[in-house]
Motif scaffolding. Structure first.
Motif, PDB file in Angstrom:
ATOM      1  N   SER A  10       0.830  -1.214   0.000  1.00 19.51           N
ATOM      2  CA  SER A  10       0.000   0.000   0.000  1.00 19.51           C
ATOM      3  C   SER A  10       0.862   1.262   0.000  1.00 19.51           C
ATOM      4  O   SER A  10       2.081   1.211   0.120  1.00 19.51           O
ATOM      5  CB  SER A  10      -0.925   0.024   1.222  1.00 19.51           C
ATOM      6  OG  SER A  10      -0.321   0.706   2.300  1.00 19.51           O
ATOM      7  N   ARG A  11       0.139   2.376  -0.048  1.00 24.96           N
ATOM      8  CA  ARG A  11       0.778   3.689  -0.053  1.00 24.96           C
ATOM      9  C   ARG A  11       1.610   3.979   1.190  1.00 24.96           C
ATOM     10  O   ARG A  11       2.427   4.887   1.172  1.00 24.96           O
ATOM     11  CB  ARG A  11      -0.297   4.777  -0.070  1.00 24.96           C
ATOM     12  CG  ARG A  11      -1.082   4.962  -1.306  1.00 24.96           C
ATOM     13  CD  ARG A  11      -2.313   5.737  -0.874  1.00 24.96           C
ATOM     14  NE  ARG A  11      -3.026   6.357  -1.979  1.00 24.96           N
ATOM     15  CZ  ARG A  11      -4.021   5.771  -2.612  1.00 24.96           C
ATOM     16  NH1 ARG A  11      -4.366   4.541  -2.322  1.00 24.96           N
ATOM     17  NH2 ARG A  11      -4.646   6.434  -3.563  1.00 24.96           N
ATOM     18  N   ALA A  39      -8.070  -2.936   4.165  1.00 26.55           N
ATOM     19  CA  ALA A  39      -7.322  -2.862   5.420  1.00 26.55           C
ATOM     20  C   ALA A  39      -8.055  -3.708   6.469  1.00 26.55           C
ATOM     21  O   ALA A  39      -9.285  -3.804   6.427  1.00 26.55           O
ATOM     22  CB  ALA A  39      -7.242  -1.412   5.870  1.00 26.55           C
ATOM     23  N   GLY A  50      -9.636   3.991   8.917  1.00 28.53           N
ATOM     24  CA  GLY A  50      -8.999   2.674   8.719  1.00 28.53           C
ATOM     25  C   GLY A  50      -8.159   2.627   7.463  1.00 28.53           C
ATOM     26  O   GLY A  50      -8.182   1.650   6.715  1.00 28.53           O
ATOM     27  N   PRO A  53      -1.373   5.424   4.731  1.00 32.54           N
ATOM     28  CA  PRO A  53      -0.696   5.511   6.022  1.00 32.54           C
ATOM     29  C   PRO A  53      -1.531   6.213   7.106  1.00 32.54           C
ATOM     30  O   PRO A  53      -2.274   7.134   6.817  1.00 32.54           O
ATOM     31  CB  PRO A  53       0.547   6.370   5.705  1.00 32.54           C
ATOM     32  CG  PRO A  53       0.127   7.245   4.562  1.00 32.54           C
ATOM     33  CD  PRO A  53      -0.824   6.396   3.758  1.00 32.54           C
ATOM     34  N   GLU A  99      -1.532  12.738  -5.075  1.00 38.03           N
ATOM     35  CA  GLU A  99      -2.775  12.173  -4.533  1.00 38.03           C
ATOM     36  C   GLU A  99      -4.010  12.940  -4.987  1.00 38.03           C
ATOM     37  O   GLU A  99      -5.095  12.380  -5.111  1.00 38.03           O
ATOM     38  CB  GLU A  99      -2.724  12.140  -2.999  1.00 38.03           C
ATOM     39  CG  GLU A  99      -1.941  10.979  -2.438  1.00 38.03           C
ATOM     40  CD  GLU A  99      -2.535   9.612  -2.758  1.00 38.03           C
ATOM     41  OE1 GLU A  99      -3.754   9.445  -2.701  1.00 38.03           O
ATOM     42  OE2 GLU A  99      -1.757   8.700  -3.089  1.00 38.03           O
ATOM     43  N   TYR A 161       5.386   5.687  -5.255  1.00 36.86           N
ATOM     44  CA  TYR A 161       4.398   4.594  -5.176  1.00 36.86           C
ATOM     45  C   TYR A 161       3.549   4.544  -6.452  1.00 36.86           C
ATOM     46  O   TYR A 161       3.255   3.465  -6.983  1.00 36.86           O
ATOM     47  CB  TYR A 161       3.513   4.814  -3.940  1.00 36.86           C
ATOM     48  CG  TYR A 161       2.320   3.906  -3.872  1.00 36.86           C
ATOM     49  CD1 TYR A 161       2.466   2.558  -3.523  1.00 36.86           C
ATOM     50  CD2 TYR A 161       1.039   4.373  -4.167  1.00 36.86           C
ATOM     51  CE1 TYR A 161       1.365   1.705  -3.477  1.00 36.86           C
ATOM     52  CE2 TYR A 161      -0.057   3.534  -4.123  1.00 36.86           C
ATOM     53  CZ  TYR A 161       0.115   2.214  -3.776  1.00 36.86           C
ATOM     54  OH  TYR A 161      -0.985   1.379  -3.738  1.00 36.86           O
TER      55      TYR A 161
HETATM   56  N1  LIG Z   1      -5.171   9.833  -0.112  1.00 38.00           N
HETATM   57  C1  LIG Z   1      -4.870   8.900   0.947  1.00 38.00           C
HETATM   58  C2  LIG Z   1      -5.329   7.523   0.497  1.00 38.00           C
HETATM   59  C3  LIG Z   1      -5.236   6.487   1.605  1.00 38.00           C
HETATM   60  C4  LIG Z   1      -5.677   5.108   1.095  1.00 38.00           C
HETATM   61  O1  LIG Z   1      -6.661   4.985   0.370  1.00 38.00           O
HETATM   62  N2  LIG Z   1      -4.936   4.070   1.482  1.00 38.00           N
HETATM   63  C5  LIG Z   1      -5.236   2.734   1.037  1.00 38.00           C
HETATM   64  C6  LIG Z   1      -3.921   1.966   0.879  1.00 38.00           C
HETATM   65  S1  LIG Z   1      -3.151   2.135  -0.665  1.00 38.00           S
HETATM   66  C7  LIG Z   1      -6.001   1.945   2.083  1.00 38.00           C
HETATM   67  O2  LIG Z   1      -5.812   2.141   3.251  1.00 38.00           O
HETATM   68  N3  LIG Z   1      -6.817   0.997   1.610  1.00 38.00           N
HETATM   69  C8  LIG Z   1      -7.441   0.016   2.427  1.00 38.00           C
HETATM   70  C9  LIG Z   1      -8.898   0.231   2.652  1.00 38.00           C
HETATM   71  O3  LIG Z   1      -9.411   1.309   2.346  1.00 38.00           O
HETATM   72  O4  LIG Z   1      -9.509  -0.709   3.171  1.00 38.00           O
HETATM   73  C10 LIG Z   1      -3.374   8.945   1.239  1.00 38.00           C
HETATM   74  O5  LIG Z   1      -2.597   9.259   0.314  1.00 38.00           O
HETATM   75  O6  LIG Z   1      -2.945   8.700   2.381  1.00 38.00           O
END
Ligand SMILES: N[C@@H](CCC(=O)N[C@@H](CS)C(=O)NCC(=O)O)C(=O)O
Length: 207
Positions: A10-11, A39, A50, A53, A99, A161
């Motif tokens: 992930s990010r 997540a 949730g 980062p 982003e 990323y």
């Molecule tokens: N714009 C936010 C996006 C955060 C985001 O969507 N993170 C994803 C990981 S790539 C996440 O946590 N996905 C898991 C989920 O939503 O269940 C950032 O750059 O921090």
């Protein structure tokens, strides 16, 4: 102590890279994705979104990669990755372009197989948008090592990323400036440490 909640693949890998470039002490807590590639619920115990980062710093729980990068560089960087004043507006623009504008269509495009493809109208919208954004970046990177030219910055870490998503979906095959940029990013010690500690940025390709 800074605590980084890192979701594998992930990010949040970005923030490992950032903390390594800044030479800061931190506690890394790693989480695995669920079978649905989301997540796990434990991340929602730290912050209601949730998402990763998520960072605990200076008595607050912080989300959003761009904001975290900006804050850690300015408040905890001790001058590392500082950007000269005359480059600040370009720095903020590129840091938040990643982003704010690029991530949504680019990641939708790379998740397409997971959804069994898109309908015709969404397909047309996403692919036209991705082409426009990447052609813009390809032209920008001509003659530049980093997004700001000669200065490596937090904007490159935020972008790194997404560059991996470009690579994984074949978008760098016809964009040599971006492909060379990716090679420069990957050659950095902080990038290598990120992969060592946080794992790969993308799921393994299905053979
Ligand atoms: N714009 C936010 C996006 C955060 C985001 O969507 N993170 C994803 C990981 S790539 C996440 O946590 N996905 C898991 C989920 O939503 O269940 C950032 O750059 O921090």
């Amino acid at each position: 102590m800074i605590i980084l909640h890192h979701l594998r693949i992930s990010r949040s890998s970005r923030i490992i890279w950032l903390l390594e470039e800044l030479g800061l002490d931190y506690d890394l807590k790693c989480y695995d994705r669920t079978p649905e590639f989301r997540a796990p619920p434990e991340l929602s115990d730290i912050h209601p979104l949730g998402k990763a980062p998520t960072v605990e710093v200076d008595g607050r729980v912080m989300v959003e990669s761009g904001a975290i990068i900006e804050y850690l560089v300015e408040r905890h960087g001790g001058g590392r990755l500082a950007v000269p004043d005359e480059e600040r507006s370009a720095y903020l623009e590129w840091l938040h372009f990643a982003e704010g504008t690029l991530a949504m269509p680019l990641i939708l495009n790379s998740l397409k197989p997971m959804f069994g493809g898109f309908g015709e109208r969404l397909e047309g919208f996403v692919s036209a948008e991705v082409t426009k954004l990447l052609d813009y970046m390809e032209a920008h990177m001509a003659g530049r090592d980093w997004l700001l030219g000669g200065t490596f910055s937090g904007a490159d870490i935020n972008m790194g990323y997404l560059v991996e998503h470009m690579q994984a979906t074949g978008l760098l095959d016809s964009r040599p400036n971006l492909a060379a940029y990716r090679a420069r990013l990957m050659a950095r010690d902080g990038y290598k440490k990120m992969i060592e500690l946080g794992g790969p940025l993308r799921p393994p390709a299905k053979g």
